[in-house]
Design an enzyme around this catalytic site. Sequence first.
Site, PDB file in Angstrom:
ATOM      1  N   HIS A 238     -32.518 -13.675  23.987  1.00  0.00           N
ATOM      2  CA  HIS A 238     -32.454 -12.334  23.410  1.00  0.00           C
ATOM      3  C   HIS A 238     -33.314 -11.396  24.250  1.00  0.00           C
ATOM      4  O   HIS A 238     -34.541 -11.481  24.231  1.00  0.00           O
ATOM      5  CB  HIS A 238     -32.946 -12.356  21.961  1.00  0.00           C
ATOM      6  CG  HIS A 238     -33.035 -10.988  21.344  1.00  0.00           C
ATOM      7  ND1 HIS A 238     -31.929 -10.334  20.871  1.00  0.00           N
ATOM      8  CD2 HIS A 238     -34.083 -10.159  21.143  1.00  0.00           C
ATOM      9  CE1 HIS A 238     -32.293  -9.159  20.395  1.00  0.00           C
ATOM     10  NE2 HIS A 238     -33.598  -9.031  20.550  1.00  0.00           N
ATOM     11  N   ASP A 240     -34.374  -7.665  24.818  1.00  0.00           N
ATOM     12  CA  ASP A 240     -34.362  -6.304  24.294  1.00  0.00           C
ATOM     13  C   ASP A 240     -34.054  -5.331  25.427  1.00  0.00           C
ATOM     14  O   ASP A 240     -34.736  -5.315  26.458  1.00  0.00           O
ATOM     15  CB  ASP A 240     -35.705  -5.971  23.655  1.00  0.00           C
ATOM     16  CG  ASP A 240     -35.901  -6.699  22.329  1.00  0.00           C
ATOM     17  OD1 ASP A 240     -35.077  -6.497  21.433  1.00  0.00           O
ATOM     18  OD2 ASP A 240     -36.871  -7.465  22.207  1.00  0.00           O
ATOM     19  N   ASP A 350     -31.519  -9.273  15.659  1.00  0.00           N
ATOM     20  CA  ASP A 350     -32.848  -8.656  15.579  1.00  0.00           C
ATOM     21  C   ASP A 350     -32.821  -7.212  15.089  1.00  0.00           C
ATOM     22  O   ASP A 350     -33.795  -6.486  15.229  1.00  0.00           O
ATOM     23  CB  ASP A 350     -33.505  -8.708  16.967  1.00  0.00           C
ATOM     24  CG  ASP A 350     -34.993  -8.405  16.925  1.00  0.00           C
ATOM     25  OD1 ASP A 350     -35.664  -8.803  15.958  1.00  0.00           O
ATOM     26  OD2 ASP A 350     -35.506  -7.776  17.866  1.00  0.00           O
ATOM     27  N   HIS A 550     -31.674  -1.120  19.286  1.00  0.00           N
ATOM     28  CA  HIS A 550     -32.473  -1.216  18.063  1.00  0.00           C
ATOM     29  C   HIS A 550     -33.987  -1.144  18.274  1.00  0.00           C
ATOM     30  O   HIS A 550     -34.728  -1.208  17.282  1.00  0.00           O
ATOM     31  CB  HIS A 550     -32.109  -2.495  17.288  1.00  0.00           C
ATOM     32  CG  HIS A 550     -32.492  -3.769  17.977  1.00  0.00           C
ATOM     33  ND1 HIS A 550     -31.590  -4.536  18.676  1.00  0.00           N
ATOM     34  CD2 HIS A 550     -33.672  -4.430  18.070  1.00  0.00           C
ATOM     35  CE1 HIS A 550     -32.204  -5.604  19.156  1.00  0.00           C
ATOM     36  NE2 HIS A 550     -33.464  -5.561  18.804  1.00  0.00           N
TER      37      HIS A 550
END
Length: 821
Positions: A238, A240, A350, A550
Amino acid sequence: MGTALGTDLATKRDQLLAATQRLSAPLELSAFLVRGEPVAFAEASRGRYAPFDVGESWGPPWSTTWFHIRGRVPSEWSDQNVVAVFDIGFEGRHTGFTCEALAWHDGRPWRGVDPNHRWLPITSPDVDFYLEASAIPTAVVSGPADAPSMIALRESAAKAFVFRQAELRVQDPAARKMALDFKALYDLAGALPDGDRRTEVLKALDRFAKSDDAGELEAALARPSTSPHVITAVGHAHIDTAWLWPLRETRRKCARTFSTALALMDEYPDYRFACSQPAQYAWMKESYPDVFEGIRQKVTAGQWEPVGSMWVEADCNLPSGEALVRQFLQGKRFFMKEFGVDTRELWLPDVFGYPASLPQLIAESGGEYFLTQKLSWNDTNKPAHHTFMWEGIDGTSVFTHFPPADTYNGDFSAGEIVKSAADYKDQDRSSHSLYLYGWGDGGGGPEPDMIESARRLGSIEGAPRVELGRASEFFAGARREARNLTTWVGELYFELHRGTYTSQARTKKLNRRAEQALREAEIWSVAVGADYPAGILETAWKRLLINQFHDILPGSSIDWVYEDAERELEAVVETAGGVITSAQSAVAGVGDNLVVFNPNSHARREVVEVDGQPRWIEAPSCGWRSVDEQAESQVEPVSISGRVMQNGLLRVTWDEEGLLTSIWDKEAGREVLTSGARGNLLQLHEDNPKNWDAWDVDADYRLHAVDVTALATAKIEADGPLRAAVRFVREFGASKLEQRMRSTGGKRTNFSRWRFPSPSFRRGRRMRSSSATSSAARTPTRVGTRPGLRCALIAGLISAKRATGSRCSTTASTATTSSAR
């Protein structure tokens, strides 16, 4: 952990792991420092390199240091597995939040070097390659300490890291196998409850510790699983898209992680890696074509799995419905065009909450499944299910799964595997769950040892069965075998990080302006009927969508991210504005007539400025009208008398402090304010969340409030007949607040807007209004701070344009009231 016999098994484990590498030969280093933006390999390879020794410091914050690595494998190692081992400054720092490097070999990206991937395989006698090392400083995200500006650190000359290790070593496959066998059983014993199986494993470990007989380990590992539960394990990282680093650094984090994943696929044919966010793939295609081509080949081979459907893993609370649709459109279009893959799942592990509109959007985009684990963080009510049907506002349902390990960064330890099955909340309805393993955010994804652990834990007594597989295979299989699933109806509200509705208000405002501008640009371009600027608008949409990630739009990133975001969103508004102007001019034609445009889906009647004078204008929904074609409308005027403002809809009365004492609804014939209450009361609250300042609003902020009632001035700026406005100025501390209460003739009231001419908030102070919210002031752009105001959503109204193309009126706006839970 020990046994009744007193053997120190933990020490034995550490000794075995240390023995997997032996011997040592030095490597020669030289360094080339690059400040500012990174450079390509071709330029870096021509740089002026200076000698560099292990033990030296390197890396001013946000700089790049290219290390040229040279050496020669000792001739006596010719039949051994040789690796180059590095510690470029990892000690004491968290994975993904420290220095990282990309190894380049023969001018191509090779593998990432990070705290979890410290060695590179050496296959030739002569060693010659480069490390592109990024000096990523650590940001402050919580606690009482001030958060240093990441923008300011770009100019710092202080070196942040110490290069501690660079050497060739021999890796012993037999010793490594023995160490990983022991570790798997050691971890399993730690995860199992007291009982026969745990005792059996401990005794096998103890016997091995005394004898070094590998057969003891192999026998204990050979006992097959009897669990009915099956875990599909999918490699994952993951990353970001921006957070404690800017977009430019994420691009490099992706190259490092993706290079490592591709290399591991060559070594482990059964390894599967799922990766979302097409925007990151697009970066690879643009900046790292060799990596992108490798991804394309592994997608074809079935080892690399594109997942997720959205362009980025977007926030889902703040973007408009149309923006969410465009996330699906651009994401799925990219995967179909580049790989021929039609993703069937929405992958948002997330994101800070999920609106009830998502099931319909998933289904309408051709999807069937939804994945997250974020709600396991809820601070009040933990989710009651891991596998269920999620029903949206229109009745559409999608199969939904929360991985029961409650992580998307699994380490593939026996403890996590056993816990994943034991904690599964729907065992009476399903016997299948998903497990995501691998380091994210620049940690390089899965380690080789994780894949080795997967092989040992595939079927072992005391643990569930584990298979390395694809997410798509899991969803199809789990949906097929599940029975009598619970249905959850409505929003999946995230009971944490409530501050993300307000942090970084200016970015939120620019996001809304960009959404509106793109919508209008498309409407009026379609109206022209020719030369539709598809390429320009698609590029602008992608710039907007990436900034709805996000950790960008919610306001939880470093200041550098918002420097970039505001620049990008302003560019989107400018681009869309140019398209709007061109299209409206084409529609209006040549002449002196005034043409008004209304982008809303309903007809509007508004007051606009025409030659400096207010004028009452009407326009149809999603259409336009020439002012000369409409007769002057007779409207009930707006007026101000004393402290009373009224039009055809409302009569508003205020006191000497500018607080509302009455709002009389003329149509309903009733008082709106509660008896004895005063409206437009602003309050300051202490806001000191226990954990993350930029993310959270804790419930106890409501326990203490200071009313802001002192009025410096009150001035009537317009008193009818078509427009009326009163300006209130309040002062508190070192801050000054300007507020305008506006109304127009007819039946429209834009109640209030405010701004801070010279905002000077103290950290931890927060403002709210008892009657309205604001368009919000500029807020401190640091992780660890939040704005003092909730932000309002801006709704576009009518714009007017002369037939010659000169703009006669700016788009009007209103403030709407919202409340965070």
